[in-house]
Design a protein around this motif. Structure first.
Motif, PDB file in Angstrom:
ATOM      1  N   ASP A  55     -13.004  -4.580  -1.075  1.00 39.53           N
ATOM      2  CA  ASP A  55     -12.796  -5.997  -0.794  1.00 39.53           C
ATOM      3  C   ASP A  55     -13.039  -6.760  -2.103  1.00 39.53           C
ATOM      4  OD1 ASP A  55     -12.415  -8.380   0.573  1.00 39.53           O
ATOM      5  OD2 ASP A  55     -14.402  -8.395   1.477  1.00 39.53           O
ATOM      6  N   ILE A  56     -12.520  -7.975  -2.202  1.00 39.87           N
ATOM      7  CA  ILE A  56     -12.742  -8.788  -3.408  1.00 39.87           C
ATOM      8  C   ILE A  56     -13.886  -9.771  -3.211  1.00 39.87           C
ATOM      9  CG2 ILE A  56     -11.748 -10.568  -4.917  1.00 39.87           C
ATOM     10  CD1 ILE A  56     -10.609  -7.875  -5.551  1.00 39.87           C
ATOM     11  N   THR A  57     -13.838 -10.538  -2.104  1.00 39.98           N
ATOM     12  CA  THR A  57     -14.822 -11.591  -1.880  1.00 39.98           C
ATOM     13  C   THR A  57     -16.012 -11.029  -1.108  1.00 39.98           C
ATOM     14  OG1 THR A  57     -12.980 -13.141  -1.757  1.00 39.98           O
ATOM     15  CG2 THR A  57     -15.115 -13.943  -1.018  1.00 39.98           C
ATOM     16  N   ALA A 101      -0.489   2.738   2.315  1.00 35.53           N
ATOM     17  CA  ALA A 101      -1.100   2.377   1.028  1.00 35.53           C
ATOM     18  C   ALA A 101      -2.006   3.497   0.523  1.00 35.53           C
ATOM     19  CB  ALA A 101      -1.877   1.071   1.166  1.00 35.53           C
ATOM     20  N   LEU A 102      -2.798   4.085   1.425  1.00 38.95           N
ATOM     21  CA  LEU A 102      -3.685   5.187   1.029  1.00 38.95           C
ATOM     22  C   LEU A 102      -2.879   6.417   0.621  1.00 38.95           C
ATOM     23  CD1 LEU A 102      -6.518   4.825   3.686  1.00 38.95           C
ATOM     24  CD2 LEU A 102      -6.766   4.526   1.208  1.00 38.95           C
ATOM     25  N   ALA A 103      -1.831   6.715   1.381  1.00 36.41           N
ATOM     26  CA  ALA A 103      -0.985   7.871   1.068  1.00 36.41           C
ATOM     27  C   ALA A 103      -0.340   7.722  -0.302  1.00 36.41           C
ATOM     28  CB  ALA A 103       0.077   8.057   2.150  1.00 36.41           C
ATOM     29  N   GLU A 104       0.143   6.521  -0.587  1.00 33.68           N
ATOM     30  CA  GLU A 104       0.759   6.244  -1.888  1.00 33.68           C
ATOM     31  C   GLU A 104      -0.262   6.387  -3.010  1.00 33.68           C
ATOM     32  OE1 GLU A 104       2.769   2.439  -4.090  1.00 33.68           O
ATOM     33  OE2 GLU A 104       3.222   2.690  -1.963  1.00 33.68           O
ATOM     34  N   LEU A 105      -1.465   5.904  -2.753  1.00 35.92           N
ATOM     35  CA  LEU A 105      -2.550   5.950  -3.749  1.00 35.92           C
ATOM     36  C   LEU A 105      -2.889   7.397  -4.111  1.00 35.92           C
ATOM     37  CD1 LEU A 105      -4.574   3.842  -5.079  1.00 35.92           C
ATOM     38  CD2 LEU A 105      -6.177   4.602  -3.336  1.00 35.92           C
ATOM     39  N   ILE A 106      -2.978   8.270  -3.120  1.00 37.09           N
ATOM     40  CA  ILE A 106      -3.441   9.646  -3.384  1.00 37.09           C
ATOM     41  C   ILE A 106      -2.294  10.626  -3.609  1.00 37.09           C
ATOM     42  CG2 ILE A 106      -5.570   9.270  -2.116  1.00 37.09           C
ATOM     43  CD1 ILE A 106      -4.424  11.044   0.117  1.00 37.09           C
ATOM     44  N   LEU A 153      -8.196   1.186  -3.993  1.00 38.34           N
ATOM     45  CA  LEU A 153      -7.261   0.338  -3.248  1.00 38.34           C
ATOM     46  C   LEU A 153      -7.987  -0.950  -2.904  1.00 38.34           C
ATOM     47  CD1 LEU A 153      -4.524  -0.043  -1.740  1.00 38.34           C
ATOM     48  CD2 LEU A 153      -5.667   0.914   0.271  1.00 38.34           C
ATOM     49  N   VAL A 154      -7.540  -2.059  -3.481  1.00 35.64           N
ATOM     50  CA  VAL A 154      -8.113  -3.358  -3.148  1.00 35.64           C
ATOM     51  C   VAL A 154      -7.534  -3.792  -1.803  1.00 35.64           C
ATOM     52  CG1 VAL A 154      -8.225  -5.796  -3.816  1.00 35.64           C
ATOM     53  CG2 VAL A 154      -8.481  -4.014  -5.552  1.00 35.64           C
ATOM     54  N   VAL A 155      -8.424  -4.141  -0.870  1.00 37.77           N
ATOM     55  CA  VAL A 155      -8.024  -4.610   0.455  1.00 37.77           C
ATOM     56  C   VAL A 155      -8.612  -6.003   0.607  1.00 37.77           C
ATOM     57  CG1 VAL A 155      -8.103  -4.147   2.931  1.00 37.77           C
ATOM     58  CG2 VAL A 155      -8.114  -2.233   1.322  1.00 37.77           C
ATOM     59  N   SER A 156      -7.752  -7.026   0.519  1.00 38.90           N
ATOM     60  CA  SER A 156      -8.278  -8.388   0.452  1.00 38.90           C
ATOM     61  C   SER A 156      -7.370  -9.387   1.145  1.00 38.90           C
ATOM     62  CB  SER A 156      -8.456  -8.789  -1.013  1.00 38.90           C
ATOM     63  OG  SER A 156      -8.915 -10.113  -1.110  1.00 38.90           O
ATOM     64  N   ALA A 157      -7.977 -10.448   1.656  1.00 35.94           N
ATOM     65  CA  ALA A 157      -7.222 -11.551   2.251  1.00 35.94           C
ATOM     66  C   ALA A 157      -6.721 -12.502   1.165  1.00 35.94           C
ATOM     67  CB  ALA A 157      -8.098 -12.313   3.246  1.00 35.94           C
ATOM     68  N   LEU A 158      -7.221 -12.344  -0.050  1.00 37.19           N
ATOM     69  CA  LEU A 158      -6.777 -13.198  -1.147  1.00 37.19           C
ATOM     70  C   LEU A 158      -5.334 -12.860  -1.493  1.00 37.19           C
ATOM     71  CD1 LEU A 158      -9.810 -13.102  -3.616  1.00 37.19           C
ATOM     72  CD2 LEU A 158      -9.133 -14.959  -2.102  1.00 37.19           C
ATOM     73  N   VAL A 159      -4.467 -13.828  -1.384  1.00 39.09           N
ATOM     74  CA  VAL A 159      -3.068 -13.576  -1.718  1.00 39.09           C
ATOM     75  C   VAL A 159      -2.734 -14.120  -3.110  1.00 39.09           C
ATOM     76  CG1 VAL A 159      -2.187 -13.381   0.625  1.00 39.09           C
ATOM     77  CG2 VAL A 159      -2.399 -15.639  -0.402  1.00 39.09           C
ATOM     78  N   LEU A 170      -3.715  -4.072  -0.962  1.00 41.64           N
ATOM     79  CA  LEU A 170      -3.285  -4.223   0.429  1.00 41.64           C
ATOM     80  C   LEU A 170      -3.835  -5.545   0.947  1.00 41.64           C
ATOM     81  CD1 LEU A 170      -2.008  -2.997   3.033  1.00 41.64           C
ATOM     82  CD2 LEU A 170      -4.240  -1.973   3.497  1.00 41.64           C
ATOM     83  N   ASN A 171      -2.928  -6.397   1.473  1.00 42.84           N
ATOM     84  CA  ASN A 171      -3.355  -7.692   2.007  1.00 42.84           C
ATOM     85  C   ASN A 171      -3.928  -7.555   3.416  1.00 42.84           C
ATOM     86  OD1 ASN A 171      -2.768  -9.669  -0.002  1.00 42.84           O
ATOM     87  ND2 ASN A 171      -0.595  -9.437   0.430  1.00 42.84           N
ATOM     88  N   LYS A 172      -4.999  -8.337   3.676  1.00 44.04           N
ATOM     89  CA  LYS A 172      -5.508  -8.499   5.040  1.00 44.04           C
ATOM     90  C   LYS A 172      -4.773  -9.689   5.630  1.00 44.04           C
ATOM     91  CE  LYS A 172     -10.316  -7.346   3.920  1.00 44.04           C
ATOM     92  NZ  LYS A 172     -11.643  -7.958   3.784  1.00 44.04           N
ATOM     93  N   PRO A 173      -4.484  -9.705   6.900  1.00 46.97           N
ATOM     94  CA  PRO A 173      -4.657  -8.599   7.846  1.00 46.97           C
ATOM     95  C   PRO A 173      -3.608  -7.523   7.588  1.00 46.97           C
ATOM     96  CG  PRO A 173      -3.544 -10.414   8.925  1.00 46.97           C
ATOM     97  CD  PRO A 173      -3.881 -10.873   7.526  1.00 46.97           C
TER      98      PRO A 173
END
Length: 131
Positions: free
Chosen positions: A63-65, A123-128, A88-94, A111-114
């Protein structure tokens, strides 16, 4: 005799970092990649670094925040500890600038939340894919 290349089938350790218990548990429950094994959960950057040192993960969702230490600073510190970690950054910040900054510090994806379970797993599959 040359050393054997690491097996692409070996399990990868996953650390989930988010200040929301709901999101941490959702990522833990939703990820369906057989190679990924959740080894730790952290609710801020300070705890993430402690957990990272303890569990030595290969993959981190970040997460970022967050309180105490944000995700950008945490990404930078984790990459300093283990340059080849996949984050993998998973954040609501766009905000594109924030995503770019995270990538510049060493994150590998965003990856954007939600998000849906499928988006998370894609996203995880692409990352690994190259791990």
């Amino acid at each position: 005799m040359p050393a054997a290349a690491p097996s692409r089938d070996r399990p990868l350790k996953l650390l989930i970092v988010d200040d929301s218990n709901v999101i941490r548990r959702r990522i833990e429950r939703s990820q369906q990649i057989d190679r990924l094994e959740v080894v730790g959960l952290a609710n801020n950057g300070v705890d993430a670094i402690e957990e990272f040192r303890r569990t030595d993960p290969d993959v981190v969702t970040m997460d970022i925040t967050m309180p105490q230490m944000d995700g950008i600073e945490c990404v930078e510190q984790l990459v300093a500890l283990k340059p080849h970690v996949l984050i993998l950054v998973v954040s609501a910040l766009v905000d594109k600038a924030t995503a770019v900054e995270a990538m510049e510090k060493g994150a590998n994806g965003f990856l954007n939340k939600p998000f849906t379970d499928r988006q998370l797993n894609d996203a995880l599959a692409e990352l690994i894919a190259g791990a």
